[in-house]
Design a protein around this motif. Structure first.
Motif, PDB file in Angstrom:
ATOM      1  N   ARG A 129       0.418  50.529  38.961  1.00 12.48           N
ATOM      2  CA  ARG A 129       1.808  50.114  38.806  1.00 12.48           C
ATOM      3  C   ARG A 129       1.901  48.605  38.973  1.00 12.48           C
ATOM      4  NH1 ARG A 129       3.769  54.207  43.522  1.00 12.48           N
ATOM      5  NH2 ARG A 129       2.748  56.113  42.741  1.00 12.48           N
ATOM      6  N   ALA A 130       2.867  48.006  38.293  1.00  8.92           N
ATOM      7  CA  ALA A 130       3.080  46.561  38.379  1.00  8.92           C
ATOM      8  C   ALA A 130       4.574  46.286  38.410  1.00  8.92           C
ATOM      9  CB  ALA A 130       2.429  45.844  37.200  1.00  8.92           C
ATOM     10  N   SER A 131       5.001  45.403  39.307  1.00 12.20           N
ATOM     11  CA  SER A 131       6.427  45.121  39.447  1.00 12.20           C
ATOM     12  C   SER A 131       6.806  43.822  38.756  1.00 12.20           C
ATOM     13  CB  SER A 131       6.817  45.042  40.931  1.00 12.20           C
ATOM     14  OG  SER A 131       6.253  43.904  41.534  1.00 12.20           O
ATOM     15  N   LYS A 132       8.078  43.731  38.411  1.00 13.69           N
ATOM     16  CA  LYS A 132       8.700  42.489  37.928  1.00 13.69           C
ATOM     17  C   LYS A 132       9.963  42.285  38.741  1.00 13.69           C
ATOM     18  CE  LYS A 132      11.188  42.110  34.140  1.00 13.69           C
ATOM     19  NZ  LYS A 132      11.657  41.948  32.748  1.00 13.69           N
ATOM     20  N   LEU A 150      30.168  21.151  53.117  1.00 13.65           N
ATOM     21  CA  LEU A 150      30.152  22.582  52.846  1.00 13.65           C
ATOM     22  C   LEU A 150      29.016  22.902  51.887  1.00 13.65           C
ATOM     23  CD1 LEU A 150      33.931  23.433  52.215  1.00 13.65           C
ATOM     24  CD2 LEU A 150      32.530  24.285  54.116  1.00 13.65           C
ATOM     25  N   ASP A 151      28.358  24.051  52.115  1.00  9.57           N
ATOM     26  CA  ASP A 151      27.341  24.576  51.207  1.00  9.57           C
ATOM     27  C   ASP A 151      27.739  25.994  50.808  1.00  9.57           C
ATOM     28  OD1 ASP A 151      25.897  22.288  51.721  1.00  9.57           O
ATOM     29  OD2 ASP A 151      24.504  23.245  53.118  1.00  9.57           O
ATOM     30  N   PHE A 152      27.568  26.300  49.532  1.00  8.25           N
ATOM     31  CA  PHE A 152      27.773  27.678  49.077  1.00  8.25           C
ATOM     32  C   PHE A 152      26.697  28.028  48.073  1.00  8.25           C
ATOM     33  CE2 PHE A 152      29.285  30.671  45.855  1.00  8.25           C
ATOM     34  CZ  PHE A 152      29.590  31.764  46.659  1.00  8.25           C
ATOM     35  N   ASP A 153      26.122  29.237  48.196  1.00  9.21           N
ATOM     36  CA  ASP A 153      25.202  29.709  47.165  1.00  9.21           C
ATOM     37  C   ASP A 153      25.366  31.212  46.976  1.00  9.21           C
ATOM     38  OD1 ASP A 153      22.994  31.260  48.685  1.00  9.21           O
ATOM     39  OD2 ASP A 153      22.973  29.353  49.743  1.00  9.21           O
ATOM     40  N   HIS A 154      25.042  31.638  45.776  1.00 11.69           N
ATOM     41  CA  HIS A 154      25.131  33.055  45.387  1.00 11.69           C
ATOM     42  C   HIS A 154      23.790  33.463  44.810  1.00 11.69           C
ATOM     43  CE1 HIS A 154      26.698  36.815  43.788  1.00 11.69           C
ATOM     44  NE2 HIS A 154      26.138  36.509  42.623  1.00 11.69           N
ATOM     45  N   GLU A 155      23.229  34.555  45.342  1.00 15.11           N
ATOM     46  CA  GLU A 155      21.921  35.037  44.909  1.00 15.11           C
ATOM     47  C   GLU A 155      22.033  36.464  44.400  1.00 15.11           C
ATOM     48  OE1 GLU A 155      17.524  36.126  46.821  1.00 15.11           O
ATOM     49  OE2 GLU A 155      18.922  34.853  47.946  1.00 15.11           O
ATOM     50  N   GLU A 156      21.364  36.729  43.270  1.00 18.25           N
ATOM     51  CA  GLU A 156      21.299  38.072  42.704  1.00 18.25           C
ATOM     52  C   GLU A 156      19.829  38.455  42.563  1.00 18.25           C
ATOM     53  OE1 GLU A 156      23.371  38.215  39.000  1.00 18.25           O
ATOM     54  OE2 GLU A 156      25.143  37.186  39.783  1.00 18.25           O
ATOM     55  N   PHE A 157      19.520  39.696  42.917  1.00 18.50           N
ATOM     56  CA  PHE A 157      18.129  40.163  42.848  1.00 18.50           C
ATOM     57  C   PHE A 157      18.072  41.572  42.278  1.00 18.50           C
ATOM     58  CE2 PHE A 157      14.718  42.723  44.665  1.00 18.50           C
ATOM     59  CZ  PHE A 157      13.604  41.992  44.286  1.00 18.50           C
ATOM     60  N   ASP A 158      17.096  41.799  41.409  1.00 22.10           N
ATOM     61  CA  ASP A 158      16.763  43.147  40.962  1.00 22.10           C
ATOM     62  C   ASP A 158      15.281  43.191  40.613  1.00 22.10           C
ATOM     63  OD1 ASP A 158      16.366  43.028  37.810  1.00 22.10           O
ATOM     64  OD2 ASP A 158      18.100  41.772  38.272  1.00 22.10           O
ATOM     65  N   ALA A 159      14.717  44.383  40.590  1.00 21.33           N
ATOM     66  CA  ALA A 159      13.288  44.530  40.332  1.00 21.33           C
ATOM     67  C   ALA A 159      13.000  45.865  39.672  1.00 21.33           C
ATOM     68  CB  ALA A 159      12.500  44.414  41.637  1.00 21.33           C
ATOM     69  N   THR A 160      12.000  45.871  38.816  1.00 24.23           N
ATOM     70  CA  THR A 160      11.544  47.113  38.192  1.00 24.23           C
ATOM     71  C   THR A 160      10.054  47.287  38.466  1.00 24.23           C
ATOM     72  OG1 THR A 160      11.037  46.006  36.089  1.00 24.23           O
ATOM     73  CG2 THR A 160      13.250  46.952  36.355  1.00 24.23           C
ATOM     74  N   GLN A 161       9.616  48.523  38.387  1.00 21.60           N
ATOM     75  CA  GLN A 161       8.195  48.823  38.519  1.00 21.60           C
ATOM     76  C   GLN A 161       7.734  49.624  37.311  1.00 21.60           C
ATOM     77  OE1 GLN A 161       5.673  49.296  42.147  1.00 21.60           O
ATOM     78  NE2 GLN A 161       6.162  51.426  41.819  1.00 21.60           N
TER      79      GLN A 161
END
Length: 707
Positions: A343-346, A372-383
């Motif tokens: 298996r290999a992930s992305k 002031l600091d603001f950040d927005h992070e989005e994460f997803d992964a498939t295998q």
């Protein structure tokens, strides 16, 4: 409180204390020029080194190139130049390359390369051709976001220059003379120029890696756990634009596209996958490998910085950025129903943010920095899973997709932080500083494999305080207290089972406290800096057997000494050394301090060198040493010593260099290879599969031309 060293290395340790060394190798400059050098990382606004109450290391581009010309990559070069930073693995990952025993935040022009998902690929992000200098702040920092519990490494890119078009060309080859497969080469080109109001720079850097061989002439097994750089092709395209909007206003824009990926056909062949009782023994490296998902790092970075020198009688800085990153991993053999499935992930990350900062002079002696600091992070992964019948029949050389599923829970993270920092020049020689950062974090986790998601909110108040005394003779001493904040990897914590739900078992954040006492001297003959530090927290992050994350309620502490000295002699001769002695400990169930698990603890390290240069040529011989490490569970990491040699000569209009890395052809296992064996074996197969070996002697020939 004894440090983990070994008696047989004592002479080298003493040499590093009595010789001199060199992270901030400026060349023999006048004292005032060194102390008045402006850096931005320690205070987030330009400040002279003499006014910074903390350990700051500035790696100029020329100093960095002495390591690169010997064949080192970026993380390896920094590991040898920055006291407190662990010596680097030679794989793609920089896992375990801590600063002062804790995690480090890596920035490019102030934009974080770290993510909540700990991919440990922060240095697989830029070609050194595009680096002007690197600024390093050792120790926890409350001025930046999460991940800076051990310190900050800010990579400053090459700035455009005013004037007619100027070009820079670079080419190089690296080989160990094993066979044609081990040949690597790199090509880079840039152009810069412009008017007084608009300047631009455009660059392209390409690198192609061959196969790697150890000191015995044996081909090094690929790093199947985290991927390596063998047969890797990287392309870094960067554009920089600087616009002088008015006498007080400037706008700087940067766009980067970085692609680094495997493009070879060499892979690990497992001869027993098709046996009645399959196993991973007797593996070898063969041609003919191909997979529907192969290792890669692909990143797009957009960065805009605006400066107004007199907005409401204050200095104003505004930064907006966007980073999109895709990381693919090596196919990995998982035990599955009496066989092995590859298996290999992305893993995909999007990070966007905005930072605003004012600096005001309240009186002649008091200044205030706030913002002031603001950040927005989005994460997803498939295998991606590969067809077991095909992989078993080919010994793992042919990997064809059979299914694609989510690898980790997807999540969004919003961070909002307000901060203020005050500096008071109490007397001509004594400066007092203090600051506070209030951080709010919202985490939204999606449902994953029948495990419900949910939301968590975190808040953290981080403070710092320091005093700096300037002796007005090139020496300063300081005492500093600071705090840092870290949110452990939510992707590897949530989604394991219904018992680990977002609402019932929220992920604990970790706050690190640190005290530091330091001293430095800079003059025409000496560059010296040393600090002792003590850092502690009431939690620690560990990996379970299946490599998911656990947060344990056990006190953790790191303490040590980091030091560097450079001595400049007449006739262009100089010598130097760095030293980092560190000990990491964690309390056990009986509330006793024990050595921290060797899989996570940092190794003490040292370097020493002698160099010479004149207007046309230079030479540098350097020794690099990692001390042995053991823990209270009988885990051991064997240290090693290697030597590097770099020679450079002006030839025609350019500069040629010859570098030899691992000059004495030392046979050793990298620190990462030894750790990987502990992490993955025996559960995921025999230890030899994960013991990533150090590269043998290699030669690098390069030529740089500016015109």
């Amino acid at each position: 409180m004894s440090f983990q060293t070994t008696v047989r290395y004592t002479p080298l340790a003493l040499a590093t204390l009595t010789l001199s060394a060199a992270p901030q190798l400026y060349a023999a400059q006048p004292q005032a020029e060194k102390l008045d050098k402006l850096v931005v990382t320690a205070t987030r606004t330009p400040e002279t080194i003499s006014q910074i109450p903390g350990s700051v290391w500035v790696i100029e581009g020329e100093t960095l190139r002495t390591q690169l010309d010997a064949g080192a990559d970026l993380k390896t070069a920094l590991g040898k130049l920055v006291p407190g930073l662990d010596l680097a693995p030679q794989s793609r990952t920089n896992y375990g390359q801590n600063l002062r025993g804790r995690s480090v935040q890596v920035l490019i022009d102030g934009v974080s390369m770290n993510s909540s998902r700990g991919l440990s690929r922060q240095f697989d992000s830029i070609d050194p051709f595009n680096i002007a200098r690197v600024e390093v702040l050792s120790g926890a920092s409350s001025l930046y976001g999460g991940g800076a519990t051990g310190g900050i490494i800010n990579i400053i890119t090459q700035a455009p220059e005013e004037g007619p078009a100027r070009f820079r060309s670079q080419g190089g080859v690296t080989t160990g003379f094993n066979n044609s497969n081990d040949l690597s080469y790199r090509l880079a080109q840039s152009v810069t120029g412009g008017t007084r109001t608009v300047q631009g720079r455009l660059s392209l850097a390409y690198q192609e890696e061959g196969r790697h061989y150890d000191a015995n002439g044996d081909e090094i097994f690929p790093d199947i756990a985290q991927t390596d750089m063998q047969d890797n092709r990287s392309l870094d395209v960067m554009g920089n634009l600087r616009i002088q909007l008015s006498a007080d206003q400037t706008l700087a824009l940067m766009l980067q596209r970085y692609d680094s990926k495997y493009e070879g056909d060499r892979g690990v062949y497992f001869p027993h996958l098709n046996d009645e009782n399959p196993d991973l023994s007797d593996a070898e490296i063969r041609d003919g490998f191909s997979a529907d998902r192969e290792p890669a790092t692909e990143r797009t970075l957009i960065n805009a910085q605006y400066h107004h020198a007199n907005l409401l009688d204050q200095d104003f800085y505004l930064q907006a950025y966007y980073r999109k990153e895709e990381a693919k991993f090596q196919a990995f053999p998982y035990p599955s129903n009496g066989s092995y499935q590859f298996r290999a992930s992305k893993q995909n990350t999007k990070l966007s943010g905005i930072k605003g900062l004012f600096k005001a002079s309240l009186t002649d002696t008091i200044s205030l920095t706030y913002g002031l600091d603001f950040d927005h992070e989005e994460f997803d992964a498939t295998q991606m899973s590969f067809d077991t019948a095909v992989s078993s029949a080919t010994g793992g050389l042919k990997l064809r997709e059979s299914s694609l599923v989510d690898r980790y829970p997807s999540y969004d993270i919003d961070n909002l932080a307000a901060f203020a920092q005050a500096d008071w020049q109490f007397t001509e020689q004594l400066k007092l500083s203090g600051g506070i950062r209030q951080r709010e974090t919202d985490v939204d986790v999606d449902d994953f494999k029948n495990v419900p998601g949910g939301s968590n909110d975190y808040d953290a108040t981080l403070v710092n305080a320091s005093l700096l005394y300037d002796f007005n003779n090139g020496q300063q001493t300081w005492l500093r207290y600071s705090q840092g904040f870290e949110l452990p990897d939510p992707a590897k914590y949530y989604g394991k089972s219904a018992e680990v739900s977002v609402s019932q078992n929220p992920l604990s954040a970790i706050k690190t406290d640190q005290v530091e006492l330091g001293w430095r001297l800079m003059d025409a003959r000496w560059d010296m800096q040393a600090a002792i530090y003590y850092a502690w927290s009431d939690k620690a992050v560990e990996n379970a057997e299946d490599l998911t994350v656990e947060v344990v309620d056990e006190d953790k502490r790191d303490y040590g000494l980091e030091a560097a000295v450079t001595r400049y002699f007449d006739q262009g001769l100089e010598s130097g050394a760095t030293l980092h002695l560190v000990r990491s400990e964690q309390k056990d169930a009986d509330n006793d301090w024990q050595k921290r698990d060797a899989r996570y603890a940092s190794l003490s390290s040292a370097t020493a060198y002698v160099g010479w240069h004149d207007e046309d040529r230079s030479a540098r011989l350097q020794a690099n040493h990692a001390f042995d490490l053991d823990d209270d569970s009988d885990h051991e990491i064997d240290g090693y010593t290697t030597f590097d040699l770099t020679l450079a000569q002006t030839i025609g209009p350019g500069r040629a260099s010859l570098g030899v890395q691992n000059l004495l052809d030392k046979d050793y296992s990298t620190v990462w290879g030894q750790r990987a064996s502990m992490f993955y074996s025996p559960y995921y197969g025999p230890a030899y599969l994960y013991d990533y070996k150090g590269r043998g002697r290699t030669y690098t020939l390069s030529y740089t031309l500016e015109y």
